[in-house]
Design a protein around this motif. Structure first.
Motif, PDB file in Angstrom:
ATOM      1  N   THR A 104       0.866  -1.109  -0.118  1.00 12.62           N
ATOM      2  CA  THR A 104      -0.006   0.035  -0.090  1.00 12.62           C
ATOM      3  C   THR A 104       0.926   1.186   0.156  1.00 12.62           C
ATOM      4  O   THR A 104       1.920   1.278   0.531  1.00 12.62           O
ATOM      5  N   GLU A 106      -0.385   4.126   1.270  1.00 15.45           N
ATOM      6  CA  GLU A 106      -0.902   4.844   2.487  1.00 15.45           C
ATOM      7  C   GLU A 106       0.244   4.876   3.623  1.00 15.45           C
ATOM      8  O   GLU A 106       0.647   3.696   3.834  1.00 15.45           O
ATOM      9  N   ASP A 119      -8.952  -0.188   7.906  1.00 15.79           N
ATOM     10  CA  ASP A 119     -10.123  -0.509   6.850  1.00 15.79           C
ATOM     11  C   ASP A 119     -10.065  -0.333   5.618  1.00 15.79           C
ATOM     12  O   ASP A 119     -10.376  -1.102   4.647  1.00 15.79           O
ATOM     13  N   SER A 120      -9.538   0.971   5.285  1.00 16.15           N
ATOM     14  CA  SER A 120      -9.840   1.430   3.638  1.00 16.15           C
ATOM     15  C   SER A 120      -8.815   0.596   2.996  1.00 16.15           C
ATOM     16  O   SER A 120      -9.051   0.240   1.875  1.00 16.15           O
ATOM     17  N   THR A 121      -7.665   0.283   3.705  1.00  9.35           N
ATOM     18  CA  THR A 121      -6.505  -0.397   3.154  1.00  9.35           C
ATOM     19  C   THR A 121      -7.065  -1.598   2.741  1.00  9.35           C
ATOM     20  O   THR A 121      -6.762  -2.553   1.811  1.00  9.35           O
ATOM     21  N   ARG A 122      -7.425  -2.354   3.868  1.00  8.34           N
ATOM     22  CA  ARG A 122      -8.008  -3.805   3.528  1.00  8.34           C
ATOM     23  C   ARG A 122      -8.880  -3.990   2.666  1.00  8.34           C
ATOM     24  O   ARG A 122      -8.849  -4.849   1.743  1.00  8.34           O
ATOM     25  N   GLU A 123      -9.956  -3.066   2.397  1.00  6.25           N
ATOM     26  CA  GLU A 123     -10.956  -3.002   1.500  1.00  6.25           C
ATOM     27  C   GLU A 123     -10.282  -2.843   0.104  1.00  6.25           C
ATOM     28  O   GLU A 123     -10.661  -3.652  -0.736  1.00  6.25           O
ATOM     29  N   ARG A 124      -9.263  -1.939  -0.022  1.00  4.99           N
ATOM     30  CA  ARG A 124      -8.562  -1.725  -1.389  1.00  4.99           C
ATOM     31  C   ARG A 124      -7.968  -3.005  -1.743  1.00  4.99           C
ATOM     32  O   ARG A 124      -8.119  -3.386  -2.837  1.00  4.99           O
ATOM     33  N   GLU A 127     -10.512  -5.645  -2.860  1.00  2.73           N
ATOM     34  CA  GLU A 127     -11.058  -5.214  -3.987  1.00  2.73           C
ATOM     35  C   GLU A 127     -10.116  -5.315  -5.283  1.00  2.73           C
ATOM     36  O   GLU A 127     -10.802  -6.145  -6.254  1.00  2.73           O
TER      37      GLU A 127
END
Lengths: 246, 296, 349
Positions: A104, A106, A119-124, A127
């Protein structure tokens, strides 16, 4: 408009051999550009000069008008220029998901790395792994994947970095011919949907003619032609270089 | 000034023994592709074989120069066999795996051999006393102990013999072929496993010869090995992997540096300076050390 | 071979092994807590004699093996010089106790100075790889030994001995505390991008670099972390032992011993080095030293060689491999993505 990525007179010598000789290429934002040429033409060396893995003997590399030539490899990548390798390079003892998470962009600093991925990193990551069709294999060690799957994982890892420019070294190499159309779709898709500029080295002519907007031809370290796929296919010098005609 | 030159002479005399040890270390590194951390133990074993040969034959650790020299070939032969078997039975098991594992195996071997030596020979330092009627030569105002001169000549002879062996003999050619490309060597009918073991044996034998001389001019002790292994490493890093002349120059230079430190500062600081030198070398010359440079 | 495999399957079926790992993963913090609680009770059970010493040493070796593994196993930089920081820490507390009569400030200082030394040494040696790195670290260890032998503040080759008034249980709890904090910290980090990055460096450092990460920072940080715990363990050990001298403080054999512990337990894991450290030391102290007095090092060499040849990934690593052996197929790996036929179309350059 100035090009997003450009090399200006880049030259790289190994001992007495000039692997890359005074090469100028320009890649506009949003383009898919192919780099072709016979074996030993200096394509991979040029890639290494662009990414900072090698320091050119002379010439400059610019990204968005800023010079990259003096930067170390990791700093070039931080500028948004990410490369993929000819032979797949994944972290074999880590799971597929960890491979994606570690890539990532981020909180790229050391301090930011000291908390678990958000969470946003995990979702990315989920996805993107779903996107490349590895959604069912997230907990498997990357070293157990097939060659093609590793290539797809490496692609997802590169996308985790949210690159501006993606350098791909022979993306079609070793891929099942039946899957090539899918690969072309992936490349077009990241190019249009994620606005990633792509520069790719390729040996598979059919593939590169299909996917690239524009093509540079390298032979003996020099650029011998540049143009649209149709122009390249009809260029005498290119045919000479490939067929060995003098 | 003349005392400094005297230190240099002393250094060159001892340095030849370092060089002979390092040549073997470099050979194993180049041919078998292993950094052998038990190399110093081969030297230690050579010293003990020489010492005990003398003690068993004459009943005492005192000998005439000729008798002392006669024990050197015994050390060489015995340790050649030891080295050959170690490669065949043990080191071959970890070839081609992680480099760290092979390092660790040889480190384990080093520790194990030290322990065996401690049990067999005790922790006491031993020395072969060589009796010369007139122990020193005086050349142009400098003192040259005859015994050290003999050891120097012996070490150079061992190194030269190895060099000639590699250049001139059929086995030597096989060894060089395996060093360059084991697969190709196998294709032309060379028994690679046997060649590697011979290499290991030869390298160990040279170190053993050096060890026999060290037993005469200095002293031997079960735990002496690691220091000589590290010295060999310093010399090889300096002189280049697989280069016999490089190792020779490196060895003479290291000997000189150590004697200068011992003479000018204090003998207590020689090892600290040597190991410090190793670290400096590794920092200053990292590019040369990585071998081929750029990956892929 | 196949009959061995089947009997292994019956003894440790992959599904059951996986259930253990899943249980451990879900309840890691609870297990750590229970472990510490059991550890805290031990002194009340065994008293403060010989067995408490052995238990304390077992904890200490677990700390050392775990510390070695941060850099050696997790990051892929196997060091032969970890004991350098043990020696630094040991001498710091020894000198502080000798000159000022204090222990706790010395222990803190031992940690701080080990960190500082690690920052300097790490920045230099972590540029090297493989055999060069291993030998450079060994060179550092031997250089420190030689320096310590020759300076007066450490009392040279004679070392420092003292009559510590602290009870053995204090040291036992110091070691237990160090192990608890370290294991907890490493477990936490193993779920962060820092931990992932260390593993990624081990698997393919050039790739990590190409992905925009300055690997030097991560390597040096890991190295400093290892030095902190090693230094503090050494700091507690010198007073626990009533004596310190260059050869025991910068013990090359111990350095190999703790590598063997991590290797035997399983490198790159947290449980592996802890179990390896405690288990191997218990064997050495309670069995080898009784029945094979004077052969410890020979047996150590033998253990290393046998481990490397028979179970190179260690006991825990081997179990982990068994647990994940079937993952790929169970997740439909054969069907997803590429078929095997797709792997031969490459055109090598």
């Amino acid at each position: 408009m100035s090009p997003q990525l450009s090399t200006d007179g880049v030259t790289k010598r190994f001992g007495g051999v000039t692997a890359v000789d005074d090469v100028d290429i320009e890649v506009e934002q949003g383009e898919i550009v192919g780099l072709i040429g016979p074996n030993g033409a200096g394509k991979s060396t040029l890639f290494n000069c662009i990414t900072g893995a090698l320091t050119p003997n002379s010439g400059t590399v610019r990204l968005d008008g800023e010079e990259l030539s003096e930067l170390p490899e990791h700093a070039v990548a931080q500028q948004g220029l990410i490369r993929m390798f000819q032979h797949t390079r994944v972290y074999g003892e880590m799971t597929v998901r960890e491979n994606a998470l570690v890539s990532t962009a981020e909180d790229a600093g050391l301090a930011g790395s000291l908390t678990p991925p958000g969470d946003s990193t995990r979702e990315r990551a989920s996805e993107l792994l779903e996107y490349v069709g590895l959604g069912g294999l997230t907990d498997v060690k990357a070293g157990r994947l097939s060659f093609g799957q590793q290539k797809l994982l490496e692609f997802a890892m590169a996308l985790m970095r949210e690159p501006d420019v993606l350098l791909m070294d022979e993306p079609a190499g070793g891929i099942n011919p039946a899957k090539l159309n899918q690969l072309i779709e992936y490349i077009r898709d990241v190019n249009s949907e994620r606005s990633v500029t792509v520069l790719l080295i390729e040996h598979n002519m059919e593939f590169v003619m299909e996917v690239a907007d524009r093509i540079y031809v390298l032979a003996h370290g020099e650029t011998i032609a540049e143009g649209s796929p149709t122009e390249i296919q009809n260029n005498e010098r290119v045919l000479d270089a490939y067929l060995g005609r003098e | 000034m003349s005392s400094v030159l005297q230190f240099v002479i002393n250094g060159l005399l001892v340095g030849a023994l370092f060089a002979a040890t390092a040549v073997g270390f470099a050979l194993i590194w180049g041919v078998v592709d292993i950094i052998n951390l038990a190399h110093g133990e081969m030297l230690m074993l050579g010293g003990y074989v020489s010492y005990y040969t003398l003690v068993v034959v004459t009943g005492e650790a005192v000998a005439s120069p000729a008798l002392a020299l006669a024990t050197v070939p015994v050390a060489i032969v015995v340790v050649f066999v030891v080295g050959y078997l170690l490669q065949r039975l043990l080191v071959a098991q970890v070839l081609g795996t992680d480099a760290f594992l092979s390092l660790l195996v040889t480190f384990g071997l080093s520790i194990g051999l030290q322990q065996v030596a401690l049990k067999l020979f005790s922790a006491d330092t031993r020395r072969i006393a060589v009796e010369f009627a007139d122990p020193s030569l005086t050349v142009g105002g400098f003192v040259v102990p005859k015994l050290k001169l003999v050891a120097f000549a012996g070490a150079i002879a061992l190194t030269a013999a190895l060099f000639l062996f590699l250049q001139r003999t059929r086995t030597g050619r096989s060894i060089r072929a395996v060093a360059q490309n084991p697969e190709a060597a196998a294709l032309v009918g060379i028994d690679v496993a046997h060649t590697r073991a011979v290499t290991f044996g030869l390298a160990s034998a040279i170190a053993a010869g050096a060890g026999a001389f060290i037993a005469m001019i200095l002293a031997i002790q079960p735990q002496m090995g690691l220091i000589y292994t590290l010295k060999s490493f310093i010399i090889v890093v300096f002189g280049g992997i697989g280069s016999v002349p490089g190792a020779l120059v490196g060895g003479l230079l290291l000997g000189t540096v150590e004697e200068l430190v011992a003479g000018v500062v204090s003998s207590r600081w020689t090892l600290a300076v040597s190991f410090g030198l190793l670290i400096v070398l590794l920092i200053v010359k990292p590019d040369g050390l990585f071998g081929t440079g750029v990956r892929e | 071979m196949s009959s061995l495999d089947t009997s292994l399957d019956r003894l440790v079926p992959p599904t059951r092994v996986r259930a253990w790992f899943e249980f451990g993963g879900r309840h890691a913090w609870t297990l750590l807590g229970v472990g510490l609680l059991v550890g805290a009770v031990v002194p009340f059970v065994v008293g403060d004699g010989f067995y408490l010493s052995v238990a304390g040493e077992m904890l200490m070796f677990a700390v050392l093996a775990l510390s070695w593994d941060i850099v050696g196993g997790q990051t892929g930089y196997p060091s032969f010089g970890q004991m350098a920081f043990f020696g630094i820490g040991g001498y710091v507390t020894a000198i502080m106790f000798r000159d000022f009569g204090v222990f706790w400030p010395g222990l803190v200082l031992a940690g701080v100075l080990s960190l500082v030394a690690a920052a300097v040494i790490g920045a230099v040696v972590l540029r090297l790889r493989g055999g060069y790195f291993a030998i450079a670290t060994l060179g550092i260890l031997l250089t420190l030994t030689e320096i310590t032998r020759n300076i007066s503040i450490t009392n040279g080759v004679d070392g420092i001995s003292f009559l510590s008034t602290l009870p053995a249980t204090t040291f036992y709890y110091v070691f237990l505390g160090l192990l608890g904090v370290e294991a907890g910290l490493l477990y936490y980090l193993s779920q962060t991008r820092f931990g992932y990055t260390l593993n990624a460096i081990r698997d393919d450092e050039a790739k990590v670099n190409a992905m925009g990460v300055n690997t030097t920072y991560y390597k040096v940080t890991a190295w400093m972390l290892a030095a902190l715990f090693t230094g503090m363990a050494g700091g507690a050990w010198s007073l626990f032992n009533f004596f310190i001298d260059p050869l025991t403080a910068y013990n090359t054999a111990w350095n190999v011993e703790l590598i063997a512990m991590a290797l035997l337990g399983g490198t790159g894991t947290i449980v592996g080095p802890i179990l390896g450290g405690m288990g191997l030391h218990a064997i050495i102290r309670l069995f080898v030293e009784t029945y094979f007095t004077g052969w410890q090092l020979g047996l150590l060499g033998l253990i290393i060689i046998v481990t490397i040849i028979v179970v190179p990934s260690g006991v825990v690593g081997w179990l982990e491999e068994r647990a994940s052996a079937m993952d790929y197929y169970e997740h439909g790996g054969g069907a997803a993505g590429e078929e095997s036929g797709g792997e031969t179309g490459g055109e090598p350059e």
